[in-house]
Design a protein around this motif. Structure first.
Motif, PDB file in Angstrom:
ATOM      1  N   VAL A   1     -28.301  56.950  46.743  1.00 18.62           N
ATOM      2  CA  VAL A   1     -28.792  55.584  47.493  1.00 18.62           C
ATOM      3  C   VAL A   1     -27.789  54.562  47.519  1.00 18.62           C
ATOM      4  CG1 VAL A   1     -30.514  54.169  47.943  1.00 18.62           C
ATOM      5  CG2 VAL A   1     -31.356  56.686  47.669  1.00 18.62           C
ATOM      6  N   VAL A   2     -27.246  54.103  46.364  1.00 22.64           N
ATOM      7  CA  VAL A   2     -26.223  53.327  46.155  1.00 22.64           C
ATOM      8  C   VAL A   2     -24.932  53.553  47.062  1.00 22.64           C
ATOM      9  CG1 VAL A   2     -24.699  52.220  44.664  1.00 22.64           C
ATOM     10  CG2 VAL A   2     -27.029  52.516  43.869  1.00 22.64           C
ATOM     11  N   ARG A   3     -24.391  54.762  46.808  1.00 21.08           N
ATOM     12  CA  ARG A   3     -23.244  55.251  47.776  1.00 21.08           C
ATOM     13  C   ARG A   3     -23.919  55.074  49.214  1.00 21.08           C
ATOM     14  NH1 ARG A   3     -22.730  59.372  43.708  1.00 21.08           N
ATOM     15  NH2 ARG A   3     -23.994  60.706  44.883  1.00 21.08           N
ATOM     16  N   GLY A   4     -24.896  55.614  49.641  1.00 22.52           N
ATOM     17  CA  GLY A   4     -25.237  55.396  51.080  1.00 22.52           C
ATOM     18  C   GLY A   4     -25.208  53.822  51.583  1.00 22.52           C
ATOM     19  N   LEU A   5     -25.851  52.997  50.861  1.00 22.41           N
ATOM     20  CA  LEU A   5     -26.008  51.570  50.903  1.00 22.41           C
ATOM     21  C   LEU A   5     -24.470  51.060  51.030  1.00 22.41           C
ATOM     22  CD1 LEU A   5     -29.226  50.618  49.447  1.00 22.41           C
ATOM     23  CD2 LEU A   5     -28.873  51.116  51.600  1.00 22.41           C
ATOM     24  N   ARG A   6     -23.623  51.386  49.924  1.00 24.17           N
ATOM     25  CA  ARG A   6     -22.347  50.846  50.064  1.00 24.17           C
ATOM     26  C   ARG A   6     -21.678  51.096  51.506  1.00 24.17           C
ATOM     27  NH1 ARG A   6     -20.853  52.090  43.735  1.00 24.17           N
ATOM     28  NH2 ARG A   6     -21.638  49.934  42.911  1.00 24.17           N
TER      29      ARG A   6
END
Length: 308
Positions: free
Chosen positions: A265-270
């Motif tokens: 999720v961190v990667r997607g939001l970044r």
């Protein structure tokens, strides 16, 4: 970067007043800037009406900004909608943000007495009339294609002047130009992919330059549908089930969410941030308030700290 959280709207088995009140106060405590809802007047999803729900949220909170994205204002009477917006802005002591859009060709305009051939004109004129109703003038005169208003007293006015911040939705170049011309901010739809959002941001920035508007005073945000689970496959199943509850069998919806482990999720939001988002509207799609609450807690503890 600013972070907002979606406010649960589903009412399948009776309104969970205690659960929602707890959710809202916890969102404030966790430091979210705002809580947002959406509008779906016609649809299978049992979603509570947005402005009425925000009026309830105003009574449960003190700091949280309250937003709706988007109101399809071409389906509303402008003066009545302006009055409702004013009421929520005053009840919240000036904490309201409103998103607007004319809607697309798939809307059931006939159900609202709106002509499909003129809904864009109806939308833009209606927005001008709402701004006139919110103006400092105690009496309003307005002569348009669809409305004739002569010396009408309109009180009270919104707390925020000249009106609550207006966020625009949309994706077509003309819609994005309209957003810059008439709005204060742009919010990418949750039903759009990160790639499509990135393209829209480029158009918005070009329009800001061409229309000589200061980008520092025009916020760009994105609603992101998501689900966190320690099992990435299960997260994917859960987020798609949630989107089907909202959108049914809408084509392409499976390409829009962010899901997986906290690191996923961190990667997607970044990626959304790199695409140009200055505000992230994080939208868990749980089955109920309790499931959305669990997602909000994980976002605050395991995701947002890694985005800073």
């Amino acid at each position: 970067m600013r972070y907002a959280i979606a406010i649960p709207q589903f009412d399948s088995d009776g309104f969970d007043a205690d659960g929602l009140r707890s959710y809202l106060t916890r969102a404030e405590y966790l430091g979210f800037e705002g809580g947002w809802v959406l509008e779906q007047v016609i649809g299978d999803a049992p979603l509570l009406a947005p402005l009425e729900l925000l009026a309830y949220a105003a009574a449960c909170t003190q700091r949280l900004r309250l937003g709706v994205a988007v109101l399809v204002t071409s389906l509303h009477d402008p003066l009545q909608l302006a009055s409702s917006v004013t009421a929520v802005d005053r009840l919240s002591h000036g904490r309201l943000d409103i998103g607007v859009a004319p809607g697309g060709g798939r809307r059931r305009f006939a159900a609202f007495g709106v002509e499909k051939d003129t809904y864009i004109s109806y939308f833009t004129e209606g927005l001008r009339l709402m701004k006139a109703a919110w103006s400092d003038e105690p009496r309003v005169t307005f002569h348009g294609r669809f409305r004739e208003v002569d010396d009408l007293p309109i009180q009270p006015k919104p707390v925020q002047r000249p009106h609550p911040p207006i966020w625009f939705g949309g994706s077509a170049p003309k819609a994005l130009a309209r957003a810059v011309r008439h709005g204060d901010a742009f919010l990418g739809a949750g039903s759009s992919t990160t790639a499509d959002f990135a393209s829209a941001v480029q158009v918005v920035r070009r329009e800001l330059t061409e229309q000589q508007k200061d980008p520092a005073h025009f916020t760009i945000g994105k609603r992101v549908y998501l689900m966190i689970d320690d099992d990435a496959d299960r997260a994917r199943e859960r987020v798609l089930a949630g989107l089907r509850r909202i959108y049914g069998k809408m084509a392409g919806i499976e390409a829009v969410p962010v899901s997986g482990t906290p690191a996923d999720v961190v990667r997607g939001l970044r990626e959304v941030m790199y695409a140009g988002a200055e505000m992230l509207l994080l939208n868990p799609v749980g089955k109920n308030v309790a499931e959305d609450r669990e997602q909000m807690e994980r976002l605050a503890a395991e995701v947002i700290p890694q985005l800073s």
